[in-house]
Design a protein around this motif. Structure first.
Motif, PDB file in Angstrom:
ATOM      1  N   CYS A   1       2.384   1.776  -3.426  1.00 48.01           N
ATOM      2  CA  CYS A   1       1.387   2.258  -4.392  1.00 48.01           C
ATOM      3  C   CYS A   1       0.885   3.665  -4.066  1.00 48.01           C
ATOM      4  CB  CYS A   1       0.200   1.301  -4.444  1.00 48.01           C
ATOM      5  SG  CYS A   1       0.602  -0.322  -5.097  1.00 48.01           S
ATOM      6  N   GLY A   2       1.306   4.228  -2.938  1.00 41.95           N
ATOM      7  CA  GLY A   2       0.906   5.581  -2.567  1.00 41.95           C
ATOM      8  C   GLY A   2      -0.513   5.689  -2.028  1.00 41.95           C
ATOM      9  N   ARG A   3      -1.033   4.620  -1.460  1.00 43.74           N
ATOM     10  CA  ARG A   3      -2.411   4.626  -0.969  1.00 43.74           C
ATOM     11  C   ARG A   3      -2.547   4.993   0.504  1.00 43.74           C
ATOM     12  NH1 ARG A   3      -4.798  -0.955  -2.553  1.00 43.74           N
ATOM     13  NH2 ARG A   3      -2.708  -1.615  -2.050  1.00 43.74           N
ATOM     14  N   VAL A   4      -1.440   5.076   1.235  1.00 45.19           N
ATOM     15  CA  VAL A   4      -1.498   5.323   2.679  1.00 45.19           C
ATOM     16  C   VAL A   4      -1.408   6.823   2.963  1.00 45.19           C
ATOM     17  CG1 VAL A   4      -0.374   4.900   4.895  1.00 45.19           C
ATOM     18  CG2 VAL A   4      -0.504   3.081   3.193  1.00 45.19           C
ATOM     19  N   SER A   5      -2.348   7.337   3.734  1.00 45.65           N
ATOM     20  CA  SER A   5      -2.334   8.739   4.135  1.00 45.65           C
ATOM     21  C   SER A   5      -1.432   8.935   5.347  1.00 45.65           C
ATOM     22  CB  SER A   5      -3.753   9.198   4.453  1.00 45.65           C
ATOM     23  OG  SER A   5      -3.760  10.495   4.970  1.00 45.65           O
TER      24      SER A   5
ATOM     25  N   PHE B   1      -5.962   5.134   5.044  1.00 44.12           N
ATOM     26  CA  PHE B   1      -5.747   5.218   3.604  1.00 44.12           C
ATOM     27  C   PHE B   1      -6.279   6.529   3.052  1.00 44.12           C
ATOM     28  CE2 PHE B   1      -5.323   0.759   4.402  1.00 44.12           C
ATOM     29  CZ  PHE B   1      -4.369   0.340   3.489  1.00 44.12           C
ATOM     30  N   ARG B   2      -5.771   6.939   1.907  1.00 45.87           N
ATOM     31  CA  ARG B   2      -6.225   8.165   1.260  1.00 45.87           C
ATOM     32  C   ARG B   2      -7.710   8.098   0.911  1.00 45.87           C
ATOM     33  NH1 ARG B   2      -1.817  11.195   0.481  1.00 45.87           N
ATOM     34  NH2 ARG B   2       0.162  10.168   0.100  1.00 45.87           N
ATOM     35  N   ALA B   3      -8.232   6.913   0.666  1.00 47.74           N
ATOM     36  CA  ALA B   3      -9.646   6.736   0.340  1.00 47.74           C
ATOM     37  C   ALA B   3     -10.545   6.890   1.562  1.00 47.74           C
ATOM     38  CB  ALA B   3      -9.868   5.366  -0.294  1.00 47.74           C
TER      39      ALA B   3
ATOM     40  N   ALA C   1       0.828  -1.205   0.000  1.00 50.28           N
ATOM     41  CA  ALA C   1       0.000   0.000   0.000  1.00 50.28           C
ATOM     42  C   ALA C   1       0.868   1.263   0.000  1.00 50.28           C
ATOM     43  CB  ALA C   1      -0.941  -0.013   1.189  1.00 50.28           C
TER      44      ALA C   1
END
Length: 98
Positions: free
Chosen positions: A12-16, A34-36, A9
């Protein structure tokens, strides 16, 4: 969530951010935001959500590619010893990992 999943994660740059919650007398709970907007708990071992030590946790997060974490403490020392609680919640402490 397992540490290898966190590594992917992060890559892939998905972690805030990663929030580490210090729990009195029992260890640390790790929340991966996560950014989502979803939140997952990082497991220490299969079925064990609490990490026993901060040094071990920081090393694992470094190996997963994290560069900083937010350390949160739900109870202040004042609350533990019986003084009135703080007027504003503790914003946490950003710790560099690398």
């Amino acid at each position: 969530m397992k540490p290898w999943q966190l590594s992917i994660a992060v890559l892939c740059g998905r972690v805030s951010r990663v929030e580490v919650l210090a729990l009195r007398c029992c260890g640390y709970s790790v929340r991966v935001v996560f950014r989502a907007g979803t939140v997952h708990t990082l497991e220490y071992a299969a079925g064990l959500p609490l990490w026993p030590g901060l040094a071990l946790l920081k090393e694992r997060l470094r190996r997963c590619g994290m560069r900083q974490m937010l350390l949160l403490q739900p109870e202040s020392h004042d609350e533990i010893i019986g003084r009135p609680e703080l007027l504003e919640p503790d914003p946490g402490l950003w710790l560099a990992l690398g």
